[in-house]
Scaffold this active site. Structure first.
Site, PDB file in Angstrom:
ATOM      1  CG  ASP A   1     -41.553 -83.331  -8.389  1.00 18.56           C
ATOM      2  OD1 ASP A   1     -40.841 -83.337  -7.366  1.00 18.56           O
ATOM      3  OD2 ASP A   1     -42.754 -82.995  -8.392  1.00 18.56           O
TER       4      ASP A   1
ATOM      5  NE  ARG B   1     -49.840 -82.292  -9.498  1.00 16.59           N
ATOM      6  CZ  ARG B   1     -49.133 -81.931  -8.428  1.00 16.59           C
ATOM      7  NH1 ARG B   1     -49.063 -80.667  -8.080  1.00 16.59           N
ATOM      8  NH2 ARG B   1     -48.500 -82.835  -7.702  1.00 16.59           N
TER       9      ARG B   1
ATOM     10  CB  THR C   1     -44.538 -87.196   0.073  1.00 16.98           C
ATOM     11  OG1 THR C   1     -45.314 -86.283   0.876  1.00 16.98           O
ATOM     12  CG2 THR C   1     -44.535 -86.682  -1.354  1.00 16.98           C
TER      13      THR C   1
HETATM   14  C1  UD1 Z   1     -44.425 -81.575  -2.682  1.00 16.78           C
HETATM   15  C2  UD1 Z   1     -44.442 -81.204  -1.206  1.00 16.78           C
HETATM   16  C3  UD1 Z   1     -44.399 -79.692  -1.072  1.00 16.78           C
HETATM   17  C4  UD1 Z   1     -43.175 -79.140  -1.772  1.00 16.78           C
HETATM   18  C5  UD1 Z   1     -43.114 -79.600  -3.223  1.00 16.78           C
HETATM   19  C6  UD1 Z   1     -41.778 -79.242  -3.837  1.00 16.78           C
HETATM   20  C7  UD1 Z   1     -45.638 -82.915   0.033  1.00 16.78           C
HETATM   21  C8  UD1 Z   1     -46.938 -83.313   0.650  1.00 16.78           C
HETATM   22  N1  UD1 Z   1     -45.630 -81.742  -0.573  1.00 16.78           N
HETATM   23  O1  UD1 Z   1     -45.621 -81.149  -3.299  1.00 16.78           O
HETATM   24  O2  UD1 Z   1     -44.320 -79.344   0.309  1.00 16.78           O
HETATM   25  O3  UD1 Z   1     -43.163 -77.736  -1.696  1.00 16.78           O
HETATM   26  O4  UD1 Z   1     -43.261 -81.039  -3.311  1.00 16.78           O
HETATM   27  O5  UD1 Z   1     -41.781 -79.499  -5.198  1.00 16.78           O
HETATM   28  O6  UD1 Z   1     -44.693 -83.657   0.146  1.00 16.78           O
HETATM   29  N2  UD1 Z   1     -44.732 -89.308  -4.719  1.00 16.78           N
HETATM   30  C9  UD1 Z   1     -44.685 -90.667  -4.469  1.00 16.78           C
HETATM   31  N3  UD1 Z   1     -45.766 -91.271  -3.921  1.00 16.78           N
HETATM   32  C10 UD1 Z   1     -46.887 -90.585  -3.585  1.00 16.78           C
HETATM   33  C11 UD1 Z   1     -46.917 -89.197  -3.848  1.00 16.78           C
HETATM   34  C12 UD1 Z   1     -45.827 -88.601  -4.399  1.00 16.78           C
HETATM   35  O7  UD1 Z   1     -43.677 -91.331  -4.731  1.00 16.78           O
HETATM   36  O8  UD1 Z   1     -47.833 -91.214  -3.095  1.00 16.78           O
HETATM   37  C13 UD1 Z   1     -43.539 -88.671  -5.315  1.00 16.78           C
HETATM   38  C14 UD1 Z   1     -43.800 -88.015  -6.666  1.00 16.78           C
HETATM   39  O9  UD1 Z   1     -43.470 -88.905  -7.722  1.00 16.78           O
HETATM   40  C15 UD1 Z   1     -42.867 -86.818  -6.639  1.00 16.78           C
HETATM   41  C16 UD1 Z   1     -42.687 -86.506  -5.181  1.00 16.78           C
HETATM   42  O10 UD1 Z   1     -43.132 -87.630  -4.464  1.00 16.78           O
HETATM   43  O11 UD1 Z   1     -41.611 -87.115  -7.197  1.00 16.78           O
HETATM   44  C17 UD1 Z   1     -43.492 -85.280  -4.752  1.00 16.78           C
HETATM   45  O12 UD1 Z   1     -44.864 -85.481  -5.043  1.00 16.78           O
HETATM   46  P1  UD1 Z   1     -45.729 -84.364  -5.771  1.00 16.78           P
HETATM   47  O13 UD1 Z   1     -47.067 -84.931  -6.011  1.00 16.78           O
HETATM   48  O14 UD1 Z   1     -44.990 -83.811  -6.903  1.00 16.78           O
HETATM   49  O15 UD1 Z   1     -45.839 -83.285  -4.591  1.00 16.78           O
HETATM   50  P2  UD1 Z   1     -46.074 -81.703  -4.758  1.00 16.78           P
HETATM   51  O16 UD1 Z   1     -47.527 -81.463  -4.852  1.00 16.78           O
HETATM   52  O17 UD1 Z   1     -45.211 -81.168  -5.800  1.00 16.78           O
HETATM   53 MG    MG Z   2     -43.998 -82.025  -7.210  1.00 19.45          MG
END
Ligand code: UD1
Ligand code: MG
Length: 449
Positions: free
Chosen positions: A104, A17, A80
């Site tokens: 983030d 993104r 996550t």
């Molecule tokens: C996530 C939450 C959402 C919350 C929001 C807050 C989930 C499914 N959703 O959404 O409920 O309101 O954050 O900002 O958790 N990451 C990994 N490995 C992965 C996927 C993600 O390490 O396979 C890390 C990313 O680097 C990031 C964090 O997890 O730092 C959150 O992932 P991101 O994709 O930003 O989730 P959001 O869509 O923002």
């Molecule tokens: Mg996020």
């Protein structure tokens, strides 16, 4: 006995993104990589260990983490929940709590994370999440509560029904879990959701089903929960961070004439009654003392300004300006300059690696590079210290009370003895003894007729 704590930072997300070659968590926010904020939040709780789940560009992220966190590779980004599951093998016999931070979520304050842990312990909860009410919940996980106000589940945007989308209490991405309860819930979740991705937010129902208590701490300042997923949110986060820093400084007695256009980095300190005009950037480890005036268009990076310094539309980099100095307009002071009390640096002047004694003046259109100047030296308009011979840099030394006439050039290395006078337009190629007047090209001692 205190319950042991381990922290994990989720930082394996790619930069889809963000549409970037750089891993999202290394993008700079207010002068620091995004992951720095999660690291500081984790460190604030002094956990016995901090893990960071890292992904595709793990080497760059791990290099930044250094000794501060143990990197754990998530080979394929599968959500996550999957990310947290990567550290479970390390926590098999761990009976304490696990703090989970999304890298983030950069605006969460350390004291909020401390409060979350406190609340978690007080409630004896299996899971405690940080939430907030926001104006635009789009994109966030929504907190679904039951009749008694108890947390039932978190529903992600993509899975939310029309009614759930209207919920404006959102999940911030900061949690405390009892490690064992989380581990069990994640195993269940993985089996139940045999999909490409599985979400950490799905662990709430299985934790509740096993009798674990789930609580939410709602943070009153909604700006803390902004998640940075794209460039627009990065810009918003940057603006919010600045505003916070500006407000801190205002409480400390600093005047900002146009605060929205000023950048104040996290390691900048500003003294009381200093005035900062609009369109100013202050960054690096910078210390500005009391009663200074930083005028519009100035950039000050990693520098120290003594009391009452005035900077007019100028750039000051890695330098020290003692009490009462003034610079600009359009001065460029860089490369470890050290200006003693009351030095005046005027229009369109560049100083590089110059040490200048108290009360000296470099008024107009000059270049002073690799030089040591004594006290009360006058550098006339358009003087140039020619410090580079095409291969090497050389140093000039100028004694106290020397007068350099306009447009004179010092071809380094030369030494000018104290009280000497250099005539306008002279090109000095040899040392000049004290109290001597030289002029001409090349400069020679001036003979009276
Ligand atoms: C996530 C939450 C959402 C919350 C929001 C807050 C989930 C499914 N959703 O959404 O409920 O309101 O954050 O900002 O958790 N990451 C990994 N490995 C992965 C996927 C993600 O390490 O396979 C890390 C990313 O680097 C990031 C964090 O997890 O730092 C959150 O992932 P991101 O994709 O930003 O989730 P959001 O869509 O923002
Ligand atoms: Mg996020």
């Amino acid at each position: 006995m205190a319950i042991p704590l381990v922290a994990v930072i989720l930082a394996a997300g790619d930069s889809t993104r963000m549409n970037s070659k750089t891993p999202k968590v290394l993008h700079s926010l207010a002068g620091q990589p995004m992951i720095e904020y999660a690291l500081q939040n984790a460190e604030a709780l002094s956990p016995s260990r901090i893990y960071a789940v890292v992904g595709a560009q793990s080497r760059e992220v791990s290099a930044y983490l250094g000794q501060r966190a143990v990197p754990v590779l998530q080979k394929k980004r599968m959500g996550t929940g999957h990310a947290v599951a990567q550290i479970l093998p390390q926590l098999k016999s761990f009976k304490g709590n696990l703090l989970v931070l999304y890298a983030d979520a950069c605006l969460v304050r350390p004291q909020t994370v401390l409060a979350l842990r406190q609340f978690h312990l007080l409630q004896g909860a299996a899971a405690t999440l940080l939430t907030a009410r926001v104006d635009s919940p789009f994109g966030y996980g929504r907190i679904v509560r039951g009749k008694e106000g108890e947390v039932e589940k978190i529903v992600e945007e993509t899975q939310a029904g029309e009614e759930e989308r209207r919920i404006n209490e959102i999940n911030a991405g900061v949690y405390c879990f009892k490690a064992q309860a989380l581990a069990q819930a994640l195993v269940w979740l993985k089996v139940a959701q045999a999909r490409e991705e599985f979400y950490l937010t799905g662990v709430i129902p299985p934790i509740l089903a096993r009798g674990g208590k789930v609580h939410a701490l709602m943070v009153p300042d909604r700006t803390e929960v902004l998640g940075v997923n794209n460039r627009n949110q990065l810009a918003q986060a940057h603006r919010l961070w600045n505003l916070r820093r500006v407000e801190d400084c205002q409480r400390g007695g600093v005047t900002f004439l146009n605060p929205k256009t000023v950048e104040v980095g996290p390691k900048v300190s500003i003294g009381r009654d200093t005035v900062v005009e609009g369109n100013v950037k202050l960054s690096g480890t910078t210390d500005i003392r009391e009663d200074c005036r930083i005028e519009s268009g100035s950039v000050i990076e990693s520098s120290q300004l003594g009391r009452g310094v005035v900077v007019r539309a100028s750039r000051i980099m890695e330098s020290r300006l003692a009490e009462g100095c003034d610079a600009g307009p359009f001065a460029h002071v860089r490369g470890g300059c050290d200006l003693a009390r009351g030095v005046h640096v005027g229009t369109n002047t560049e100083l590089k690696h110059a040490r200048i004694g108290a009360g000296s003046k470099v008024g107009h259109f000059s270049y002073v590079g690799d030089a040591v100047l004594g006290r009360d030296v006058n550098v006339g308009a358009g003087c140039v210290f020619a410090n580079f011979d095409g291969r090497n840099k050389h140093e000039c030394r100028v004694g106290n009370k020397v007068f350099l006439g306009s447009n004179s050039t010092l071809v380094a290395p030369v030494q000018i003895g104290k009280g000497a006078v250099i005539g306008a337009g002279a090109v000095v190629t040899k040392d000049v003894p004290a109290k001597t007047v030289v002029a001409g090209v090349p400069a020679k001692p001036f003979k009276k007729k």
